[in-house]
Design an enzyme around this catalytic site. Structure first.
Site, PDB file in Angstrom:
ATOM      1  N   HIS A  41      -7.285  -6.322  -0.586  1.00  0.00           N
ATOM      2  CA  HIS A  41      -6.187  -5.367  -0.505  1.00  0.00           C
ATOM      3  C   HIS A  41      -5.108  -5.762   0.503  1.00  0.00           C
ATOM      4  O   HIS A  41      -3.925  -5.527   0.278  1.00  0.00           O
ATOM      5  CB  HIS A  41      -6.762  -3.990  -0.138  1.00  0.00           C
ATOM      6  CG  HIS A  41      -5.733  -2.918  -0.037  1.00  0.00           C
ATOM      7  ND1 HIS A  41      -5.024  -2.470  -1.132  1.00  0.00           N
ATOM      8  CD2 HIS A  41      -5.275  -2.204   1.023  1.00  0.00           C
ATOM      9  CE1 HIS A  41      -4.178  -1.524  -0.752  1.00  0.00           C
ATOM     10  NE2 HIS A  41      -4.315  -1.352   0.551  1.00  0.00           N
ATOM     11  N   ASP A  75       0.848  -1.188   0.000  1.00  0.00           N
ATOM     12  CA  ASP A  75       0.000   0.000   0.000  1.00  0.00           C
ATOM     13  C   ASP A  75       0.891   1.249   0.000  1.00  0.00           C
ATOM     14  O   ASP A  75       1.766   1.389  -0.853  1.00  0.00           O
ATOM     15  CB  ASP A  75      -0.958  -0.080   1.215  1.00  0.00           C
ATOM     16  CG  ASP A  75      -1.940   1.057   1.326  1.00  0.00           C
ATOM     17  OD1 ASP A  75      -2.915   1.081   0.561  1.00  0.00           O
ATOM     18  OD2 ASP A  75      -1.735   1.925   2.201  1.00  0.00           O
TER      19      ASP A  75
END
Length: 316
Positions: A293, A111
């Protein structure tokens, strides 16, 4: 700290003075000194997001260094927004290498951590050995600053834009609803639905009902909640508030990254895959895992296998 199976003990932290701040650093595998690997977390996470990778990397012979980056946990949270730009964030990692006496290391980022690792490769290419990035592919520097471009494409409610245009608003709401926000965010197998109106992060902080299934146990989630009770969310959000500044900082930088690179995607992630990754990262290999994610927390065994096999194959 241990996970729900009590099979993983998370290392204790030490405070390290680097780059005019203090970083909370978790270290494992000191016996493997000389073979460093640095793990860089995303938002809104911290070093604990790597709990499943640390012991396996130690077993594989790595000296594992995992900072809570600036703005997170017990690490320094400067008040000036500009102190969270890529110059400062990559400078922290360079200073961390210097602290441990390393010229270069392999870096793994997830991320926002991936964004910082990409930036590190651009700004300090000689300090990186190899790159493994999860979720966030290389972001091409286009003709317009990133937030300006996002505002045109996605509108004012996009959380990147909102963080920049309404400074302090989301921070306060997230701070007031830490447990609810993090509990609603760290979910998997969320049924497909049209996005709700409003700003995603604020919606998550206020939502009374969680969708999908939890990614982690209550005790694991409590580690995150406790960390943000210490730091608050503003430091982490300030990373977003430097995207346009970062765009300017990269104006004269060679955009091509030559390092051996592994890019790991989650098939169900909302972040789109790069269509031209190898134009900018010519030595990149790509794999995808069937998850969302939070790749290394949702699919720890598969993530570890992918990382270790790639590292072994590129062990030169």
């Amino acid at each position: 700290m241990s996970n729900k199976n009590n099979s993983i003990v998370f290392p204790k932290s030490t405070m390290v003075s680097v780059n005019n701040i203090e970083l909370e650093v978790f270290e494992a595998g000191k016996e493997n000194k000389g073979n460093p690997i640095v793990l860089c977390h995303g938002f809104p996470e911290n070093a604990f997001s790597w709990r499943f990778q640390i012991p396996e990397l130690v077993k594989a012979g790595y000296h594992v260094i995992v900072p809570n980056q600036r703005g997170y946990g017990k690490s320094s949270c400067p008040t000036e927004i500009t102190e969270y730009d890529i110059k400062h964030l990559t400078g922290d990692l360079i200073a961390l290498l210097d602290h441990f006496g390393y010229e270069k290391a392999t870096f793994i980022g997830h991320d926002w951590g991936a964004n910082i690792v990409w930036s590190l490769a651009l700004l300090h290419p000689k300090r990186i050995h190899k790159i493994i990035n999860l979720a966030l592919p290389y972001q091409e520097r286009g003709e317009k600053p990133w937030i300006e471009w996002m505002e045109e494409i996605f509108g004012a409610d996009n959380y990147f834009v909102h963080f920049n245009r309404q400074v302090g608003v989301a921070d306060a709401i997230l701070d007031e609803n830490k447990s609810k926000f993090l509990g609603n965010l760290f979910r998997k197998n969320i049924p497909p639905a049209m996005p709700e109106p409003g700003m995603l992060m604020i919606n998550l902080a206020k939502a009374e009902k969680s969708l999908g299934e939890p990614i982690m146990s209550k005790s694991e989630l409590a580690v995150y909640v406790s960390a943000f009770e210490t730091s608050g969310f503003t430091g982490g959000i300030n990373w977003y508030r430097n995207l346009d500044r970062n765009w300017h900082l990269l104006a004269d930088v060679n955009p091509i990254i030559q390092h051996p690179t592994l890019m790991i995607y989650g098939e169900q992630d909302m972040i789109p895959k790069s269509e031209n990754l190898t134009d900018f990262v010519p030595n990149a290999e790509v794999i995808s895992l069937d998850c969302g994610h939070c790749i290394q927390q949702e699919k720890p065994e598969e993530t570890n296998q992918a990382i270790l096999e790639w590292l072994e194959h590129h062990n030169v």
